[in-house]
Design an enzyme around this catalytic site. Structure first.
Site, mmCIF file in Angstrom:
data_model
loop_
_atom_site.group_PDB
_atom_site.id
_atom_site.type_symbol
_atom_site.label_atom_id
_atom_site.label_comp_id
_atom_site.label_asym_id
_atom_site.label_seq_id
_atom_site.Cartn_x
_atom_site.Cartn_y
_atom_site.Cartn_z
ATOM 1 N N HIS A 125 57.895 48.663 39.183
ATOM 2 C CA HIS A 125 56.830 47.734 38.819
ATOM 3 C C HIS A 125 56.928 47.497 37.312
ATOM 4 O O HIS A 125 57.397 48.361 36.559
ATOM 5 C CB HIS A 125 55.480 48.370 39.177
ATOM 6 C CG HIS A 125 54.297 47.483 39.056
ATOM 7 N ND1 HIS A 125 53.713 47.190 37.840
ATOM 8 C CD2 HIS A 125 53.552 46.835 39.994
ATOM 9 C CE1 HIS A 125 52.660 46.412 38.040
ATOM 10 N NE2 HIS A 125 52.538 46.176 39.333
ATOM 11 N N ASP A 202 55.698 57.455 39.132
ATOM 12 C CA ASP A 202 54.633 56.489 39.410
ATOM 13 C C ASP A 202 54.278 56.633 40.890
ATOM 14 O O ASP A 202 55.042 56.226 41.768
ATOM 15 C CB ASP A 202 55.144 55.087 39.087
ATOM 16 C CG ASP A 202 54.201 53.977 39.549
ATOM 17 O OD1 ASP A 202 53.166 54.282 40.171
ATOM 18 O OD2 ASP A 202 54.524 52.797 39.303
ATOM 19 N N GLN A 205 51.893 53.904 44.851
ATOM 20 C CA GLN A 205 52.073 53.507 46.246
ATOM 21 C C GLN A 205 52.269 54.680 47.191
ATOM 22 O O GLN A 205 52.324 54.483 48.406
ATOM 23 C CB GLN A 205 53.276 52.558 46.358
ATOM 24 C CG GLN A 205 53.105 51.251 45.630
ATOM 25 C CD GLN A 205 52.003 50.387 46.212
ATOM 26 O OE1 GLN A 205 51.708 50.444 47.401
ATOM 27 N NE2 GLN A 205 51.365 49.588 45.362
ATOM 28 N N LYS A 228 44.146 52.404 45.037
ATOM 29 C CA LYS A 228 45.194 52.420 46.057
ATOM 30 C C LYS A 228 44.913 53.490 47.115
ATOM 31 O O LYS A 228 45.595 53.561 48.131
ATOM 32 C CB LYS A 228 46.557 52.720 45.421
ATOM 33 C CG LYS A 228 46.942 51.853 44.242
ATOM 34 C CD LYS A 228 47.425 50.486 44.645
ATOM 35 C CE LYS A 228 48.045 49.781 43.440
ATOM 36 N NZ LYS A 228 48.511 48.429 43.765
ATOM 37 N N CYS A 366 55.091 41.826 40.688
ATOM 38 C CA CYS A 366 55.288 42.518 39.404
ATOM 39 C C CYS A 366 56.560 43.356 39.429
ATOM 40 O O CYS A 366 56.613 44.471 38.890
ATOM 41 C CB CYS A 366 54.080 43.383 39.048
ATOM 42 S SG CYS A 366 52.589 42.440 38.710
#
Length: 408
Positions: A125, A202, A205, A228, A366
């Protein structure tokens, strides 16, 4: 035998799902962008403002103490959720992007110098690319990129070739937001540590779909967003190893992050507060605690089985549509399907599906470097959560076919 979910009962917990959009029942397939909120989270948010609204940590009156207790309870829940060694290693931020920037501007600025290297992947991202580019430009360092295959799988042999003692940080996502690939972070972390590099993962997700044990995975830094994970927007989490967090200078100055202030000098607070300047997002942090409770009450095996079944069913149904191509076919994926259709712009599909009450995401997500890798302007992305149904997928496919007929 894996327990099955009572989907009707679960869907009853999410008020937003029970509405008409453009005179059709809402089908929400944009969960990778943000998840919907159960009533328990909405109630917790309202209850704070109705009963406990006060600033935290410094007040001695009852409302302040109640608000502080509820706020810090969420930190304890997060430490348990991630299996962090201590609540002191849980830093509240405004989101994944803020967490990455915090690490970039503190650890990155202090540890990256001229000639050093930072490794990212082609699946990232923008928020896990741009902060490192800014640091690299400021420090005279270099960005190296792990390539990705046609199927959407990172090239681990190429990654191994990139690793050397000049690499100070590896920053990769646990799961691709654009195509759903689950990355082999155990191997990525282990290989980075062999050359002395630190790793930021990260997890924006992954946290809603995969179990995350920061100690077992030997993570240096892990970042994600509450929204999320069925929680409110405006709240994020940064986990870091204690020695790294203690060595990093404060990111922002102000209230709460200090011990004593005078014009002759200032001393800073202990972890986690030295990274939490100013009045925080109290209400949403407290409501995030309710989201963690909600998710914890759902059997994880049943949740995973439901999402895997949705992914398999949708994949099978979509593949029969003429001209449709799924982008990202890694063997390990979360419940995300990105696709393109020959001769049709993704935005046109998204606009027309909305007329049928179906919410998907279109565009580059993104992740422009990844789209450039596949020579695409963007994709259509359908992303599922455990509250979605097979009947919704059937209607989605039917409406997609109608959309293609309309586009001619």
């Amino acid at each position: 035998m894996t327990e099955t979910l009572n989907i009707d009962q679960i869907r009853a917990d999410f008020p937003v799902l029970h509405q008409q959009v453009n005179k059709a029942p809402l089908i929400y397939f944009d969960n990778a962008a943000t998840t919907q909120k159960p009533k328990a989270v909405i109630d917790a948010l309202s209850a704070y403002y109705e009963q406990d609204n006060a600033n935290i940590h410094r007040g001695i009156h009852t409302l302040a103490e109640r608000a502080t207790t509820a706020y810090e309870l969420t930190r304890k829940k997060l430490a348990a959720f991630l299996n962090a060694p201590s609540t002191d290693q849980i830093i509240f931020t405004s989101g994944t992007t803020a967490g990455i920037n915090l690490v970039a501007q503190t650890f990155g600025r202090a540890n990256v110098g001229k000639g050093d290297q930072i490794i990212v992947s082609n699946l990232e991202h923008h928020s896990n690319i741009v902060p490192w580019q800014m640091i690299a430009e400021e420090k005279g360092a270099e960005i190296k990129v792990i390539p990705v295959s046609d199927a959407g799988v990172l090239d681990i042999e190429a990654y191994k070739a990139l690793l050397n003692p000049k690499v100070k940080l590896v920053a990769v996502n646990h799961v691709s937001n654009a195509i759903g690939t689950i990355n082999p972070i155990v191997e990525i972390i282990s290989l980075a540590h062999e050359v002395g590099a630190k790793v930021l993962i990260d997890g924006a997700q992954s946290v809603a779909h995969l179990a995350v044990d920061v100690q077992a995975l030997d993570m240096d830094f892990f970042v994600f967003s509450a929204h999320k994970l069925f929680g409110p927007t405006g709240v994020g989490v940064l986990y870091g190893k204690r020695d790294l967090l203690e060595s990093m200078p404060p990111y922002q100055g102000g209230g709460e992050m200090i011990k004593e202030v005078s014009f002759s000098g200032t001393t800073y607070n202990e972890l986690p507060y030295k990274f939490e300047a100013g009045t925080p997002n109290i209400a949403d942090v407290i409501a995030f605690g309710a989201a963690l409770d909600y998710v914890h009450a759902i059997p994880s095996e049943a949740l995973a089985a439901q999402e895997e079944a949705l992914l398999a069913y949708a994949t099978q149904k979509l593949q029969v549509i003429p001209g449709l191509r799924i982008v990202g076919t890694a063997p390990e994926k979360i419940a995300v399907i990105s696709f393109v259709i020959d001769g049709v712009h993704p935005q046109d599909i998204g606009v027309l599906l909305d007329k049928f009450g179906i919410a998907i995401r279109t565009g580059h997500h993104c992740a422009q470097p990844l789209m450039q890798r596949y020579e695409l302007v963007g994709t259509c992305r359908a992303s599922f959560a455990f509250y979605n149904t097979f009947e919704e997928i059937d209607r989605f496919v039917l409406c997609l076919e109608k959309t293609l007929q309309m586009l001619g």
